[in-house]
Motif scaffolding. Structure first.
Motif, PDB file in Angstrom:
ATOM      1  N   LEU A  38       0.826  -1.204   0.000  1.00 43.59           N
ATOM      2  CA  LEU A  38       0.000   0.000   0.000  1.00 43.59           C
ATOM      3  C   LEU A  38       0.864   1.258   0.000  1.00 43.59           C
ATOM      4  O   LEU A  38       0.564   2.223  -0.715  1.00 43.59           O
ATOM      5  N   GLU A  39       1.926   1.248   0.778  1.00 45.29           N
ATOM      6  CA  GLU A  39       2.812   2.413   0.837  1.00 45.29           C
ATOM      7  C   GLU A  39       3.500   2.656  -0.499  1.00 45.29           C
ATOM      8  O   GLU A  39       3.646   3.796  -0.930  1.00 45.29           O
ATOM      9  N   LYS A  40       3.903   1.589  -1.182  1.00 49.85           N
ATOM     10  CA  LYS A  40       4.580   1.713  -2.480  1.00 49.85           C
ATOM     11  C   LYS A  40       3.596   1.851  -3.637  1.00 49.85           C
ATOM     12  O   LYS A  40       4.000   2.162  -4.746  1.00 49.85           O
ATOM     13  N   GLN A  41       2.299   1.531  -3.376  1.00 47.07           N
ATOM     14  CA  GLN A  41       1.288   1.484  -4.422  1.00 47.07           C
ATOM     15  C   GLN A  41       1.688   0.489  -5.512  1.00 47.07           C
ATOM     16  O   GLN A  41       1.639   0.779  -6.709  1.00 47.07           O
ATOM     17  N   GLN A  42       2.073  -0.707  -5.061  1.00 45.82           N
ATOM     18  CA  GLN A  42       2.508  -1.769  -5.958  1.00 45.82           C
ATOM     19  C   GLN A  42       1.956  -3.112  -5.491  1.00 45.82           C
ATOM     20  O   GLN A  42       2.012  -3.417  -4.298  1.00 45.82           O
ATOM     21  N   TYR A  43       1.468  -3.891  -6.441  1.00 44.68           N
ATOM     22  CA  TYR A  43       1.127  -5.270  -6.108  1.00 44.68           C
ATOM     23  C   TYR A  43       2.384  -5.976  -5.606  1.00 44.68           C
ATOM     24  O   TYR A  43       3.452  -5.846  -6.195  1.00 44.68           O
ATOM     25  N   TYR A  44       2.244  -6.723  -4.526  1.00 45.12           N
ATOM     26  CA  TYR A  44       3.315  -7.520  -3.941  1.00 45.12           C
ATOM     27  C   TYR A  44       4.589  -6.695  -3.764  1.00 45.12           C
ATOM     28  O   TYR A  44       5.675  -7.092  -4.162  1.00 45.12           O
ATOM     29  N   GLY A  45       4.433  -5.546  -3.133  1.00 48.69           N
ATOM     30  CA  GLY A  45       5.526  -4.599  -2.944  1.00 48.69           C
ATOM     31  C   GLY A  45       6.457  -4.919  -1.794  1.00 48.69           C
ATOM     32  O   GLY A  45       7.517  -4.309  -1.682  1.00 48.69           O
ATOM     33  N   TYR A  46       6.080  -5.855  -0.938  1.00 50.17           N
ATOM     34  CA  TYR A  46       6.948  -6.222   0.181  1.00 50.17           C
ATOM     35  C   TYR A  46       8.146  -6.999  -0.358  1.00 50.17           C
ATOM     36  O   TYR A  46       7.989  -8.020  -1.041  1.00 50.17           O
ATOM     37  N   THR A  47       9.323  -6.546  -0.067  1.00 50.82           N
ATOM     38  CA  THR A  47      10.567  -7.097  -0.614  1.00 50.82           C
ATOM     39  C   THR A  47      10.695  -8.605  -0.420  1.00 50.82           C
ATOM     40  O   THR A  47      11.200  -9.303  -1.299  1.00 50.82           O
ATOM     41  N   HIS A  48      10.227  -9.129   0.689  1.00 45.97           N
ATOM     42  CA  HIS A  48      10.414 -10.549   1.004  1.00 45.97           C
ATOM     43  C   HIS A  48       9.306 -11.452   0.464  1.00 45.97           C
ATOM     44  O   HIS A  48       9.371 -12.669   0.627  1.00 45.97           O
ATOM     45  N   ASN A  49       8.297 -10.869  -0.184  1.00 48.14           N
ATOM     46  CA  ASN A  49       7.263 -11.675  -0.812  1.00 48.14           C
ATOM     47  C   ASN A  49       7.860 -12.260  -2.095  1.00 48.14           C
ATOM     48  O   ASN A  49       8.502 -11.550  -2.868  1.00 48.14           O
ATOM     49  N   SER A  50       7.650 -13.540  -2.337  1.00 51.86           N
ATOM     50  CA  SER A  50       8.285 -14.213  -3.483  1.00 51.86           C
ATOM     51  C   SER A  50       7.462 -14.139  -4.771  1.00 51.86           C
ATOM     52  O   SER A  50       7.851 -14.730  -5.784  1.00 51.86           O
ATOM     53  N   PHE A  51       6.352 -13.411  -4.780  1.00 50.57           N
ATOM     54  CA  PHE A  51       5.483 -13.369  -5.966  1.00 50.57           C
ATOM     55  C   PHE A  51       6.252 -12.995  -7.239  1.00 50.57           C
ATOM     56  O   PHE A  51       6.181 -13.693  -8.251  1.00 50.57           O
ATOM     57  N   TRP A  52       6.966 -11.878  -7.196  1.00 52.21           N
ATOM     58  CA  TRP A  52       7.615 -11.407  -8.428  1.00 52.21           C
ATOM     59  C   TRP A  52       8.751 -12.345  -8.847  1.00 52.21           C
ATOM     60  O   TRP A  52       8.952 -12.591 -10.047  1.00 52.21           O
ATOM     61  N   LYS A  53       9.478 -12.884  -7.911  1.00 50.24           N
ATOM     62  CA  LYS A  53      10.542 -13.843  -8.258  1.00 50.24           C
ATOM     63  C   LYS A  53       9.921 -15.051  -8.951  1.00 50.24           C
ATOM     64  O   LYS A  53      10.429 -15.520  -9.970  1.00 50.24           O
ATOM     65  N   ILE A  54       8.801 -15.535  -8.431  1.00 50.54           N
ATOM     66  CA  ILE A  54       8.095 -16.656  -9.051  1.00 50.54           C
ATOM     67  C   ILE A  54       7.651 -16.305 -10.464  1.00 50.54           C
ATOM     68  O   ILE A  54       7.820 -17.097 -11.394  1.00 50.54           O
ATOM     69  N   MET A  55       7.089 -15.128 -10.659  1.00 45.78           N
ATOM     70  CA  MET A  55       6.623 -14.730 -11.992  1.00 45.78           C
ATOM     71  C   MET A  55       7.775 -14.715 -12.998  1.00 45.78           C
ATOM     72  O   MET A  55       7.643 -15.242 -14.105  1.00 45.78           O
ATOM     73  N   PHE A  56       8.886 -14.112 -12.619  1.00 44.63           N
ATOM     74  CA  PHE A  56      10.026 -14.055 -13.540  1.00 44.63           C
ATOM     75  C   PHE A  56      10.607 -15.444 -13.778  1.00 44.63           C
ATOM     76  O   PHE A  56      10.930 -15.796 -14.918  1.00 44.63           O
ATOM     77  N   ASP A  57      10.735 -16.249 -12.733  1.00 38.61           N
ATOM     78  CA  ASP A  57      11.261 -17.604 -12.888  1.00 38.61           C
ATOM     79  C   ASP A  57      10.322 -18.463 -13.735  1.00 38.61           C
ATOM     80  O   ASP A  57      10.774 -19.299 -14.524  1.00 38.61           O
ATOM     81  N   MET A  58       9.027 -18.269 -13.599  1.00 33.99           N
ATOM     82  CA  MET A  58       8.047 -19.043 -14.356  1.00 33.99           C
ATOM     83  C   MET A  58       8.258 -18.898 -15.866  1.00 33.99           C
ATOM     84  O   MET A  58       8.059 -19.831 -16.630  1.00 33.99           O
ATOM     85  N   PHE A  59       8.684 -17.706 -16.277  1.00 38.20           N
ATOM     86  CA  PHE A  59       8.869 -17.439 -17.700  1.00 38.20           C
ATOM     87  C   PHE A  59      10.345 -17.360 -18.099  1.00 38.20           C
ATOM     88  O   PHE A  59      10.670 -16.909 -19.196  1.00 38.20           O
ATOM     89  N   ASN A  60      11.226 -17.801 -17.199  1.00 37.54           N
ATOM     90  CA  ASN A  60      12.668 -17.826 -17.467  1.00 37.54           C
ATOM     91  C   ASN A  60      13.189 -16.468 -17.936  1.00 37.54           C
ATOM     92  O   ASN A  60      13.932 -16.368 -18.916  1.00 37.54           O
ATOM     93  N   ILE A  61      12.773 -15.438 -17.226  1.00 40.68           N
ATOM     94  CA  ILE A  61      13.180 -14.067 -17.525  1.00 40.68           C
ATOM     95  C   ILE A  61      14.006 -13.566 -16.346  1.00 40.68           C
ATOM     96  O   ILE A  61      13.647 -13.812 -15.192  1.00 40.68           O
ATOM     97  N   PRO A  62      15.094 -12.855 -16.605  1.00 42.69           N
ATOM     98  CA  PRO A  62      15.888 -12.305 -15.493  1.00 42.69           C
ATOM     99  C   PRO A  62      15.030 -11.402 -14.606  1.00 42.69           C
ATOM    100  O   PRO A  62      14.245 -10.593 -15.099  1.00 42.69           O
TER     101      PRO A  62
END
Length: 171
Positions: A38-62
Protein backbone atom coordinates in the motif's frame (compact mmCIF):
# COMPACT_ATOMS: atom_id res chain seq x y z
CA UNK A 1 -5.90 16.97 25.23
CA UNK A 2 -5.22 13.61 23.53
CA UNK A 3 -1.74 13.00 22.15
CA UNK A 4 -1.36 12.07 18.48
CA UNK A 5 0.90 9.22 19.58
CA UNK A 6 -2.09 7.51 21.16
CA UNK A 7 -4.27 7.73 18.05
CA UNK A 8 -4.31 4.64 15.84
CA UNK A 9 -3.72 5.00 12.14
CA UNK A 10 -6.90 4.77 10.09
CA UNK A 11 -7.41 1.02 9.70
CA UNK A 12 -9.38 1.42 6.43
CA UNK A 13 -7.60 -0.11 3.46
CA UNK A 14 -8.57 -0.40 -0.20
CA UNK A 15 -7.25 -2.66 -2.90
CA UNK A 16 -5.68 -1.54 -6.16
CA UNK A 17 -7.40 -1.55 -9.53
CA UNK A 18 -6.85 -4.77 -11.46
CA UNK A 19 -3.52 -5.03 -13.27
CA UNK A 20 -4.13 -6.59 -16.66
CA UNK A 21 -3.43 -6.44 -20.35
CA UNK A 22 -6.02 -6.38 -23.13
CA UNK A 23 -7.20 -9.98 -22.94
CA UNK A 24 -6.06 -11.87 -19.83
CA UNK A 25 -6.34 -15.65 -19.83
CA UNK A 26 -5.92 -16.14 -16.10
CA UNK A 27 -6.74 -14.13 -13.00
CA UNK A 28 -4.55 -14.30 -9.92
CA UNK A 29 -6.36 -13.21 -6.78
CA UNK A 30 -4.74 -12.20 -3.54
CA UNK A 31 -6.56 -11.09 -0.41
CA UNK A 32 -5.62 -7.44 0.19
CA UNK A 33 -2.30 -5.62 -0.31
CA UNK A 34 -0.12 -5.52 2.79
CA UNK A 35 1.19 -2.34 4.37
CA UNK A 36 4.42 -2.23 2.31
CA UNK A 37 2.47 -2.72 -0.94
CA UNK A 38 0.00 0.00 0.00
CA UNK A 39 2.81 2.41 0.84
CA UNK A 40 4.58 1.71 -2.48
CA UNK A 41 1.29 1.48 -4.42
CA UNK A 42 2.51 -1.77 -5.96
CA UNK A 43 1.13 -5.27 -6.11
CA UNK A 44 3.32 -7.52 -3.94
CA UNK A 45 5.53 -4.60 -2.94
CA UNK A 46 6.95 -6.22 0.18
CA UNK A 47 10.57 -7.10 -0.61
CA UNK A 48 10.41 -10.55 1.00
CA UNK A 49 7.26 -11.67 -0.81
CA UNK A 50 8.28 -14.21 -3.48
CA UNK A 51 5.48 -13.37 -5.97
CA UNK A 52 7.62 -11.41 -8.43
CA UNK A 53 10.54 -13.84 -8.26
CA UNK A 54 8.09 -16.66 -9.05
CA UNK A 55 6.62 -14.73 -11.99
CA UNK A 56 10.03 -14.06 -13.54
CA UNK A 57 11.26 -17.60 -12.89
CA UNK A 58 8.05 -19.04 -14.36
CA UNK A 59 8.87 -17.44 -17.70
CA UNK A 60 12.67 -17.83 -17.47
CA UNK A 61 13.18 -14.07 -17.52
CA UNK A 62 15.89 -12.30 -15.49
CA UNK A 63 14.39 -10.83 -12.33
CA UNK A 64 13.69 -7.11 -12.23
CA UNK A 65 12.91 -4.97 -9.20
CA UNK A 66 11.55 -2.24 -11.51
CA UNK A 67 7.78 -2.11 -11.02
CA UNK A 68 7.18 -0.94 -14.60
CA UNK A 69 8.99 -4.08 -15.83
CA UNK A 70 6.91 -6.20 -13.47
CA UNK A 71 3.69 -4.67 -14.78
CA UNK A 72 4.87 -5.24 -18.35
CA UNK A 73 5.55 -8.91 -17.59
CA UNK A 74 2.03 -9.45 -16.23
CA UNK A 75 0.33 -7.67 -19.12
CA UNK A 76 2.44 -9.31 -21.83
CA UNK A 77 1.77 -12.81 -20.47
CA UNK A 78 -2.04 -12.47 -20.46
CA UNK A 79 -2.27 -12.47 -16.67
CA UNK A 80 -4.51 -10.30 -14.51
CA UNK A 81 -3.85 -9.48 -10.85
CA UNK A 82 -6.47 -8.37 -8.39
CA UNK A 83 -7.71 -9.04 -4.86
CA UNK A 84 -10.78 -10.71 -3.41
CA UNK A 85 -11.34 -7.81 -1.01
CA UNK A 86 -12.20 -4.32 -2.28
CA UNK A 87 -11.88 -2.71 1.15
CA UNK A 88 -11.69 -3.66 4.79
CA UNK A 89 -10.50 -2.62 8.22
CA UNK A 90 -7.03 -3.88 9.15
CA UNK A 91 -4.17 -2.77 11.37
CA UNK A 92 -0.86 -3.92 9.88
CA UNK A 93 -0.57 -6.52 7.12
CA UNK A 94 -1.89 -9.75 8.61
CA UNK A 95 -4.84 -11.40 6.87
CA UNK A 96 -6.07 -12.55 10.29
CA UNK A 97 -6.57 -8.89 11.30
CA UNK A 98 -9.02 -8.22 8.44
CA UNK A 99 -12.54 -7.10 9.45
CA UNK A 100 -15.54 -5.42 7.82
CA UNK A 101 -14.94 -6.87 4.37
CA UNK A 102 -16.37 -5.42 1.17
CA UNK A 103 -15.81 -7.82 -1.72
CA UNK A 104 -14.61 -7.10 -5.24
CA UNK A 105 -17.04 -7.92 -8.04
CA UNK A 106 -15.11 -10.83 -9.49
CA UNK A 107 -18.16 -11.98 -11.47
CA UNK A 108 -18.28 -8.68 -13.37
CA UNK A 109 -14.53 -8.82 -13.95
CA UNK A 110 -14.84 -12.31 -15.46
CA UNK A 111 -17.81 -11.23 -17.60
CA UNK A 112 -15.86 -8.20 -18.86
CA UNK A 113 -12.78 -10.36 -19.47
CA UNK A 114 -14.32 -13.42 -21.11
CA UNK A 115 -10.94 -14.86 -22.21
CA UNK A 116 -10.10 -15.73 -18.57
CA UNK A 117 -9.97 -19.54 -18.37
CA UNK A 118 -9.06 -20.00 -14.72
CA UNK A 119 -8.66 -18.23 -11.40
CA UNK A 120 -5.62 -18.87 -9.22
CA UNK A 121 -5.57 -17.88 -5.56
CA UNK A 122 -2.40 -16.66 -3.91
CA UNK A 123 -2.92 -18.67 -0.75
CA UNK A 124 -5.70 -20.31 1.22
CA UNK A 125 -7.05 -17.13 2.79
CA UNK A 126 -7.76 -15.45 -0.58
CA UNK A 127 -9.65 -18.60 -1.58
CA UNK A 128 -11.55 -18.68 1.72
CA UNK A 129 -12.66 -15.06 1.25
CA UNK A 130 -13.74 -15.86 -2.32
CA UNK A 131 -15.81 -18.87 -1.21
CA UNK A 132 -17.41 -16.96 1.65
CA UNK A 133 -18.36 -13.77 -0.13
CA UNK A 134 -17.95 -14.02 -3.88
CA UNK A 135 -18.17 -17.50 -5.41
CA UNK A 136 -21.96 -17.62 -5.82
CA UNK A 137 -22.80 -18.16 -9.48
CA UNK A 138 -19.25 -18.02 -10.78
CA UNK A 139 -18.37 -21.16 -12.70
CA UNK A 140 -14.74 -21.25 -13.74
CA UNK A 141 -11.78 -23.48 -12.92
CA UNK A 142 -10.16 -22.39 -9.67
CA UNK A 143 -6.83 -23.38 -8.16
CA UNK A 144 -5.35 -22.59 -4.76
CA UNK A 145 -1.61 -22.00 -4.87
CA UNK A 146 0.77 -21.70 -1.91
CA UNK A 147 0.92 -18.14 -0.63
CA UNK A 148 3.95 -16.18 -1.77
CA UNK A 149 4.00 -14.37 1.57
CA UNK A 150 7.11 -14.87 3.70
CA UNK A 151 4.71 -15.96 6.47
CA UNK A 152 4.21 -19.14 4.43
CA UNK A 153 7.31 -21.16 5.24
CA UNK A 154 6.97 -23.58 2.32
CA UNK A 155 10.32 -23.71 0.50
CA UNK A 156 10.64 -21.57 -2.63
CA UNK A 157 11.18 -24.52 -5.02
CA UNK A 158 7.96 -26.16 -3.85
CA UNK A 159 6.03 -22.88 -4.25
CA UNK A 160 7.43 -22.38 -7.75
CA UNK A 161 6.53 -25.95 -8.77
CA UNK A 162 2.89 -25.33 -7.80
CA UNK A 163 2.79 -21.90 -9.44
CA UNK A 164 4.08 -23.37 -12.72
CA UNK A 165 0.59 -24.86 -13.19
CA UNK A 166 -0.43 -21.43 -14.46
CA UNK A 167 1.54 -21.89 -17.69
CA UNK A 168 -0.85 -24.60 -18.96
CA UNK A 169 -3.60 -21.94 -19.21
CA UNK A 170 -1.49 -19.40 -21.07
CA UNK A 171 -0.89 -21.33 -24.31
Amino acid sequence: MQSNKNKLKDPSVKCFAPLKGKSPKILILGTMPGQASLEKQQYYGYTHNSFWKIMFDMFNIPFSADYKERQKLIKSRDIALWDTIASCQRQGSSDTAIKDIKYNNIGKFLKDNAAVKAVFFNGQFAHKVFIKGIAGNISIDIFVLPSTSPANTVKYDKKLKEWLKIRAFLD
